[in-house]
Design a protein around this motif. Sequence first.
Motif, PDB file in Angstrom:
ATOM      1  N   ALA A  81       0.811  -1.220   0.000  1.00 47.53           N
ATOM      2  CA  ALA A  81       0.000   0.000   0.000  1.00 47.53           C
ATOM      3  C   ALA A  81       0.842   1.267   0.000  1.00 47.53           C
ATOM      4  O   ALA A  81       0.407   2.309   0.494  1.00 47.53           O
ATOM      5  CB  ALA A  81      -0.930  -0.009   1.214  1.00 47.53           C
ATOM      6  N   ASP A  82       2.039   1.215  -0.572  1.00 50.73           N
ATOM      7  CA  ASP A  82       2.920   2.394  -0.589  1.00 50.73           C
ATOM      8  C   ASP A  82       2.244   3.610  -1.215  1.00 50.73           C
ATOM      9  O   ASP A  82       2.493   4.750  -0.808  1.00 50.73           O
ATOM     10  CB  ASP A  82       4.210   2.087  -1.340  1.00 50.73           C
ATOM     11  N   GLU A  83       1.391   3.381  -2.192  1.00 52.21           N
ATOM     12  CA  GLU A  83       0.751   4.496  -2.894  1.00 52.21           C
ATOM     13  C   GLU A  83      -0.172   5.312  -1.995  1.00 52.21           C
ATOM     14  O   GLU A  83      -0.477   6.468  -2.293  1.00 52.21           O
ATOM     15  CB  GLU A  83      -0.049   3.972  -4.085  1.00 52.21           C
ATOM     16  N   PHE A  84      -0.616   4.729  -0.886  1.00 56.00           N
ATOM     17  CA  PHE A  84      -1.554   5.416  -0.005  1.00 56.00           C
ATOM     18  C   PHE A  84      -0.883   6.147   1.151  1.00 56.00           C
ATOM     19  O   PHE A  84      -1.547   6.823   1.936  1.00 56.00           O
ATOM     20  CB  PHE A  84      -2.572   4.415   0.570  1.00 56.00           C
ATOM     21  N   MET A  85       0.433   6.027   1.284  1.00 52.36           N
ATOM     22  CA  MET A  85       1.114   6.561   2.451  1.00 52.36           C
ATOM     23  C   MET A  85       1.370   8.066   2.331  1.00 52.36           C
ATOM     24  O   MET A  85       1.877   8.539   1.325  1.00 52.36           O
ATOM     25  CB  MET A  85       2.446   5.839   2.670  1.00 52.36           C
ATOM     26  N   ASN A  86       1.030   8.794   3.386  1.00 52.27           N
ATOM     27  CA  ASN A  86       1.400  10.209   3.463  1.00 52.27           C
ATOM     28  C   ASN A  86       2.845  10.376   3.900  1.00 52.27           C
ATOM     29  O   ASN A  86       3.490  11.378   3.590  1.00 52.27           O
ATOM     30  CB  ASN A  86       0.478  10.928   4.446  1.00 52.27           C
ATOM     31  N   LEU A  87       3.345   9.370   4.639  1.00 54.79           N
ATOM     32  CA  LEU A  87       4.732   9.394   5.107  1.00 54.79           C
ATOM     33  C   LEU A  87       5.229   7.961   5.193  1.00 54.79           C
ATOM     34  O   LEU A  87       4.569   7.107   5.791  1.00 54.79           O
ATOM     35  CB  LEU A  87       4.821  10.056   6.486  1.00 54.79           C
ATOM     36  N   LYS A  88       6.391   7.691   4.576  1.00 50.35           N
ATOM     37  CA  LYS A  88       6.983   6.360   4.666  1.00 50.35           C
ATOM     38  C   LYS A  88       8.440   6.471   5.074  1.00 50.35           C
ATOM     39  O   LYS A  88       9.201   7.233   4.477  1.00 50.35           O
ATOM     40  CB  LYS A  88       6.884   5.608   3.338  1.00 50.35           C
ATOM     41  N   LEU A  89       8.806   5.700   6.109  1.00 58.09           N
ATOM     42  CA  LEU A  89      10.184   5.620   6.560  1.00 58.09           C
ATOM     43  C   LEU A  89      10.692   4.198   6.366  1.00 58.09           C
ATOM     44  O   LEU A  89      10.017   3.240   6.768  1.00 58.09           O
ATOM     45  CB  LEU A  89      10.323   5.997   8.031  1.00 58.09           C
ATOM     46  N   GLU A  90      11.850   4.062   5.743  1.00 59.58           N
ATOM     47  CA  GLU A  90      12.496   2.762   5.578  1.00 59.58           C
ATOM     48  C   GLU A  90      13.479   2.564   6.722  1.00 59.58           C
ATOM     49  O   GLU A  90      14.396   3.366   6.902  1.00 59.58           O
ATOM     50  CB  GLU A  90      13.239   2.712   4.246  1.00 59.58           C
ATOM     51  N   GLY A  91      13.277   1.518   7.499  1.00 54.69           N
ATOM     52  CA  GLY A  91      14.214   1.263   8.575  1.00 54.69           C
ATOM     53  C   GLY A  91      13.632   0.362   9.642  1.00 54.69           C
ATOM     54  O   GLY A  91      12.487  -0.088   9.563  1.00 54.69           O
ATOM     55  N   ARG A  92      14.452   0.098  10.637  1.00 53.43           N
ATOM     56  CA  ARG A  92      14.082  -0.791  11.739  1.00 53.43           C
ATOM     57  C   ARG A  92      13.220  -0.032  12.750  1.00 53.43           C
ATOM     58  O   ARG A  92      13.587   1.053  13.207  1.00 53.43           O
ATOM     59  CB  ARG A  92      15.361  -1.320  12.383  1.00 53.43           C
ATOM     60  N   CYS A  93      12.086  -0.614  13.106  1.00 55.10           N
ATOM     61  CA  CYS A  93      11.126   0.077  13.971  1.00 55.10           C
ATOM     62  C   CYS A  93      11.741   0.477  15.306  1.00 55.10           C
ATOM     63  O   CYS A  93      11.549   1.603  15.778  1.00 55.10           O
ATOM     64  CB  CYS A  93       9.905  -0.808  14.204  1.00 55.10           C
ATOM     65  N   GLY A  94      12.480  -0.431  15.939  1.00 51.82           N
ATOM     66  CA  GLY A  94      13.056  -0.121  17.240  1.00 51.82           C
ATOM     67  C   GLY A  94      14.041   1.021  17.178  1.00 51.82           C
ATOM     68  O   GLY A  94      14.085   1.871  18.078  1.00 51.82           O
ATOM     69  N   ASP A  95      14.817   1.076  16.129  1.00 51.70           N
ATOM     70  CA  ASP A  95      15.793   2.146  15.959  1.00 51.70           C
ATOM     71  C   ASP A  95      15.103   3.485  15.746  1.00 51.70           C
ATOM     72  O   ASP A  95      15.427   4.488  16.396  1.00 51.70           O
ATOM     73  CB  ASP A  95      16.706   1.818  14.779  1.00 51.70           C
ATOM     74  N   ILE A  96      14.128   3.520  14.834  1.00 52.19           N
ATOM     75  CA  ILE A  96      13.471   4.783  14.486  1.00 52.19           C
ATOM     76  C   ILE A  96      12.625   5.308  15.641  1.00 52.19           C
ATOM     77  O   ILE A  96      12.688   6.492  15.991  1.00 52.19           O
ATOM     78  CB  ILE A  96      12.616   4.601  13.220  1.00 52.19           C
ATOM     79  N   LEU A  97      11.832   4.446  16.263  1.00 54.25           N
ATOM     80  CA  LEU A  97      10.966   4.923  17.347  1.00 54.25           C
ATOM     81  C   LEU A  97      11.768   5.372  18.561  1.00 54.25           C
ATOM     82  O   LEU A  97      11.391   6.334  19.242  1.00 54.25           O
ATOM     83  CB  LEU A  97       9.975   3.833  17.751  1.00 54.25           C
ATOM     84  N   SER A  98      12.888   4.700  18.842  1.00 55.24           N
ATOM     85  CA  SER A  98      13.701   5.145  19.970  1.00 55.24           C
ATOM     86  C   SER A  98      14.308   6.517  19.692  1.00 55.24           C
ATOM     87  O   SER A  98      14.439   7.345  20.607  1.00 55.24           O
ATOM     88  CB  SER A  98      14.793   4.121  20.286  1.00 55.24           C
ATOM     89  N   LYS A  99      14.656   6.797  18.429  1.00 56.55           N
ATOM     90  CA  LYS A  99      15.175   8.120  18.073  1.00 56.55           C
ATOM     91  C   LYS A  99      14.086   9.184  18.179  1.00 56.55           C
ATOM     92  O   LYS A  99      14.341  10.310  18.627  1.00 56.55           O
ATOM     93  CB  LYS A  99      15.758   8.095  16.662  1.00 56.55           C
ATOM     94  N   VAL A 100      12.859   8.834  17.782  1.00 55.08           N
ATOM     95  CA  VAL A 100      11.724   9.757  17.962  1.00 55.08           C
ATOM     96  C   VAL A 100      11.534  10.054  19.438  1.00 55.08           C
ATOM     97  O   VAL A 100      11.348  11.208  19.841  1.00 55.08           O
ATOM     98  CB  VAL A 100      10.438   9.155  17.367  1.00 55.08           C
ATOM     99  N   TRP A 101      11.636   9.010  20.260  1.00 58.41           N
ATOM    100  CA  TRP A 101      11.426   9.197  21.705  1.00 58.41           C
ATOM    101  C   TRP A 101      12.542  10.018  22.338  1.00 58.41           C
ATOM    102  O   TRP A 101      12.306  10.784  23.261  1.00 58.41           O
ATOM    103  CB  TRP A 101      11.307   7.827  22.378  1.00 58.41           C
ATOM    104  N   GLN A 102      13.737   9.860  21.843  1.00 62.25           N
ATOM    105  CA  GLN A 102      14.843  10.662  22.357  1.00 62.25           C
ATOM    106  C   GLN A 102      14.647  12.139  22.019  1.00 62.25           C
ATOM    107  O   GLN A 102      14.961  13.015  22.824  1.00 62.25           O
ATOM    108  CB  GLN A 102      16.164  10.145  21.795  1.00 62.25           C
ATOM    109  N   LEU A 103      14.102  12.401  20.835  1.00 58.56           N
ATOM    110  CA  LEU A 103      13.780  13.791  20.484  1.00 58.56           C
ATOM    111  C   LEU A 103      12.709  14.339  21.411  1.00 58.56           C
ATOM    112  O   LEU A 103      12.792  15.492  21.865  1.00 58.56           O
ATOM    113  CB  LEU A 103      13.306  13.882  19.027  1.00 58.56           C
ATOM    114  N   ASN A 104      11.710  13.526  21.703  1.00 62.72           N
ATOM    115  CA  ASN A 104      10.666  13.959  22.630  1.00 62.72           C
ATOM    116  C   ASN A 104      11.240  14.217  24.019  1.00 62.72           C
ATOM    117  O   ASN A 104      10.888  15.183  24.686  1.00 62.72           O
ATOM    118  CB  ASN A 104       9.563  12.890  22.722  1.00 62.72           C
TER     119      ASN A 104
END
Length: 316
Positions: free
Chosen positions: A286-309
């Motif tokens: 469903a890539d065509e329906f995405m408003n935002l797509k990030l390629e990467g490992r979920c644990g890595d990306i979400l932990s970086k989001v949380w560190q920013l928060n």
Amino acid sequence: MIVKHTCCNGKSIRFCFHLYKSNLAFVPKCNPTTTEDVRKLKEFIDKHHRLCILTGAGISTESGIPDYRSAEVGLYARSNHKPILYKEFCNSEAIRRRYWARNYVGWPRFSSLKPNITHEILRDLEYVGKVECIVTQNVDNLHSKAGSKKVIELHGTAFRIMCFNCDHKIYRHELQEVFQKLNPSMVATTQMIRPDGDVELSQAQVENFNVPACDNCGGILKPDIIFFGENIPRNIVEKVKNNIENSDALLILGTSLATFSSYRIVLQAVEANKPIAIVNIGKTRADEFMNLKLEGRCGDILSKVWQLNASNNSIR
């Protein structure tokens, strides 16, 4: 490192970083995510206050559970094994015996696996009131182990057993004790675990395995999961649809959306005009329906989001 901060609703959270060590054996290779993409996901999460979160096998690979489809490390890439079909399980006593023997041997390891940083962050998102619901395709119970409460198990759970005949249910741990009593000489170990917790055994190991009937009515026991070829119960489909409509955005984590049951959720979100973001390694259905797509490992990306928060000392 432990970070403590207070949210706008007054709730205080302690986040632990670098204490959790990911198990990457079943995570496909991927390039690091850019800081700009991490900031975009943070903005997406900050902007929306009733997230419906759809999770797939890609969030549990870091806990040591393989998925089916990932390149090089998924089950299909490492073996010619195909998951059991619903009709096969229903129609063949021999196939049921093989399934339960494999499941019996794999259960101690599968049931002992623990949530990873992604599960923990989603629990904390729920705690601060950002989550309408978590819809998971996984049957591993890791969201509940992490402490999430608003969980819809789209494909059921391996931790519960049901009877075909009377719908009587018991916990999987109880059935393990029954298996042990009925099969005292069954000794087997394996290093290969599968996405639903079963393992590979020889025919000789399987053929003498004893499988109990339902102790309530004598019927056939089945894990309370949706097998390939089995329909999602209508009440679950409606429950998911209602949560999509009540949310203000859909966040998808760790799934290629290959199954129609997950793809349908994206279509429902599109129909309801909800913004959609996804974090996944590789292409999705469903890539065509995405408003935002990030390629990467979920644990890595979400932990970086949380560190920013955490560095901003707020979750809006």
